[in-house]
Write an enzyme that holds these catalytic residues in place. Structure first.
Site, PDB file in Angstrom:
ATOM      1  N   LYS A 260     134.755  47.983 -26.426  1.00 42.20           N
ATOM      2  CA  LYS A 260     133.679  48.035 -25.434  1.00 42.20           C
ATOM      3  C   LYS A 260     132.999  46.681 -25.304  1.00 42.20           C
ATOM      4  O   LYS A 260     132.301  46.424 -24.352  1.00 42.20           O
ATOM      5  CB  LYS A 260     132.657  49.098 -25.828  1.00 42.20           C
ATOM      6  CG  LYS A 260     133.233  50.489 -25.688  1.00 42.20           C
ATOM      7  CD  LYS A 260     132.223  51.570 -25.908  1.00 42.20           C
ATOM      8  CE  LYS A 260     132.954  52.902 -25.889  1.00 42.20           C
ATOM      9  NZ  LYS A 260     132.168  54.037 -26.281  1.00 42.20           N
ATOM     10  N   ARG A 261     133.205  45.839 -26.301  1.00 44.23           N
ATOM     11  CA  ARG A 261     132.527  44.537 -26.262  1.00 44.23           C
ATOM     12  C   ARG A 261     133.468  43.399 -25.873  1.00 44.23           C
ATOM     13  O   ARG A 261     133.136  42.242 -26.023  1.00 44.23           O
ATOM     14  CB  ARG A 261     131.871  44.261 -27.616  1.00 44.23           C
ATOM     15  CG  ARG A 261     130.504  44.927 -27.749  1.00 44.23           C
ATOM     16  CD  ARG A 261     130.018  44.935 -29.162  1.00 44.23           C
ATOM     17  NE  ARG A 261     130.774  45.869 -29.960  1.00 44.23           N
ATOM     18  CZ  ARG A 261     130.575  47.177 -29.963  1.00 44.23           C
ATOM     19  NH1 ARG A 261     129.639  47.703 -29.215  1.00 44.23           N
ATOM     20  NH2 ARG A 261     131.304  47.981 -30.712  1.00 44.23           N
TER      21      ARG A 261
END
Ligand code: GLU
Length: 519
Positions: A260-261
């Site tokens: 997600k990052r």
């Protein structure tokens, strides 16, 4: 029908997001494949909110799920805002159901209370690691009698509920990956609940999939490690399990698992909306994250995806998230769109870029999500306060429809039509030209264009009066380049004649005069 599908059973699939953060593009892919599967088999698509983690779950994240599904046009049949026969579809509202099942497990002694403290567990873990063993729970509290457990609970000792895991090989039959064997001895007795009405994810998921009559669980490969645990829980409860289908991992362009990052890929669906991706493009693109039609076709509408989707054409290996490909899809759908629709869609981005304001008041917030009921009445140029009509906007945007990749780029491309242009004089010069040649060129442009009648002011006319001189100079760039920079202030833009046409005679002449001043 998929081969394992039982005859006469309605297909029921679910997506079960946890509302602990903004809706992720990977979840959008899970939603799409569940949707396609349900549509393909005339089944039902259910959205279940897995909010057992009460501290991290938030209503705003639930809303982001609904917004993303609306935007992607992935309609569902039950759950979330729709409800249905098997509700509540929010795990936080299903405690009574969980309690019934958890008590059953405790009663049958398939599960037991564990009172080991974190310090004890840590000590045991470290000693196992020191001996080179895999850290597995010792099973200490398995031996407690019902009375001993009750006494400890009464005394207020902290506890959790563990499932007794008998060493065995669990075989999961995944519709995509085939048979996968797991040696569950490595799990030890797993924690399945904090208390009788507070199940952890695996337990709640098994109960809900059963209660909601889910026939197929389609989710990302990262959940493969949960599947044998869910299998064991279902077995202990004597429940049927659904068919599993784990979609391949999504990888970034370096072929690492997408997190997600990951800075190379926007994580949130709302980021895609903000950057001006079209839902058609995103759907088309994410469909290819794990599926392909088996031929060279690339463009698929949602309806066409339903037609062509099949489990056989899903891929087992990781799916690469190729951002340039997504941009390509987006550019394609932008080019296909009617100019009116594109203009409508660009409006919020122009407002956000600070170029125009809606005429009915500056405080009006224009949603970034396209709404077909949105009526554009007219605008005001923020700098000059001149009125800008929808048709004028459409004309400007038409110059960029071919090259536009993302709607959010429109502001920068068209700002030259709304604001004064600023540029260093050096860029006025065509590369095969001397600075000293520029004054005569600008002079010629000004004089020639002044002669053009206002009512004839269009691209064709401008071309016809300027091209002969451009040809005569032996290098068209000597005339067209300074004209382009003068009217646009940029080195890359739409063609100079098109820009001049949209600017109109007065502004075009002003800009040539400005170029003379810049020099
Ligand atoms: N709540 C889980 C998640 O958001 C769902 C996993 C599943 O589909 O079983 O990842």
């Amino acid at each position: 029908m998929p081969k394992e599908q039982k005859l006469n059973q309605e297909v029921r699939v679910r997506m079960a997001p946890s509302p602990t953060g903004p809706f992720h593009i990977g979840s959008a892919r899970t939603a799409l494949f569940n949707y396609l599967f349900a549509k393909k088999f005339q089944g039902k698509f259910i959205i279940r909110i897995e909010d057992t983690d009460r501290t991290r779950s938030k209503v705003e994240w639930e809303e982001s799920i609904q917004e993303a599904l609306n935007w992607l046009r992935l309609d569902y049949d039950e759950g979330l805002e729709k409800g249905g026969h098997f509700g509540s579809y929010r795990q936080s509202e299903r405690s009574e159901i969980y309690q019934k099942y958890t008590e059953k497990l405790l009663f049958s002694r398939e599960a037991y209370y564990c009172f080991c403290t974190p310090a004890e567990l840590e000590e045991h873990r470290n000693s196992q690691l020191a001996q080179g063993l895999a850290p597995i729970y010792s099973g200490k509290c398995r031996k407690l009698t019902k009375e001993q457990s009750a006494q400890k609970k009464e005394a207020g000792d902290q506890c959790v509920i563990r499932l007794k895991v008998t060493p065995q090989t669990v075989v999961v039959n995944d519709l995509l990956k085939g048979q996968i064997e797991y040696d569950v001895a490595l799990f030890g007795d797993i924690v399945i609940a904090k208390s009788v009405d507070e199940p952890l994810y695996n337990l709640a998921c098994v109960i809900d999939d059963f209660e909601m009559k889910i026939t197929h669980v389609i989710r990302g490969e990262e959940h493969l490690t949960n599947t044998p645990k869910q299998f064991l829980i279902a077995k202990a409860l004597g429940l049927d399990i659904p068919q599993y289908l784990h979609l391949p991992l999504i990888l970034n362009q370096q072929r690492a698992k997408l997190s997600k990052r990951d800075p190379s890929v926007a994580a949130k669906v709302s980021d895609y909306i903000e950057q001006g991706y079209l839902p058609e493009a995103v759907v088309n693109f994410i469909a290819f994250l794990g599926w392909n039609p088996g031929d060279t076709r690339e463009i698929f509408s949602l309806e066409e995806l339903i037609q062509d989707f099949s489990v056989e054409k899903l891929q087992k290996s990781g799916a690469i998230f190729n951002v340039p490909k997504l941009d390509w899809f987006n550019g394609y759908y932008i080019r296909q769109m009617s100019l009116d629709k594109l203009t409508n869609l660009c409006v919020p981005y122009l407002v956000k870029a600070g170029l125009i304001s809606p005429l009915w008041g500056k405080s009006e917030v224009i949603p970034l999500v396209y709404d077909s009921n949105f009526t554009v009445l007219g605008f005001e140029n923020n700098k000059t306060k001149e009125k800008v009509s929808f048709n004028q906007l459409a004309k400007i945007i038409s110059l960029y429809q071919e090259r536009l990749k993302k709607l959010a780029e429109i502001g920068e491309l068209v700002e030259l039509f709304f604001e004064e242009v600023e540029y260093p004089k050096e860029i006025l010069k065509w590369k095969k030209m001397e600075m000293a040649e520029l004054p005569a060129v600008l002079d010629f442009l000004l004089k020639t264009l002044q002669e053009v009648n206002e009512k004839d002011w269009n691209k064709e006319k401008l071309e016809s009066v300027l091209m002969p001189e451009a040809e005569r100079l032996g290098d068209r760039g000597k005339l067209l380049w300074p004209l382009r920079v003068a009217v646009s202030g940029k080195m890359a833009s739409a063609g100079p004649f098109e820009i001049a046409e949209v600017l109109g005679k007065e502004k075009t002449l002003q800009r040539i005069k400005k170029a003379q001043e810049v020099l």
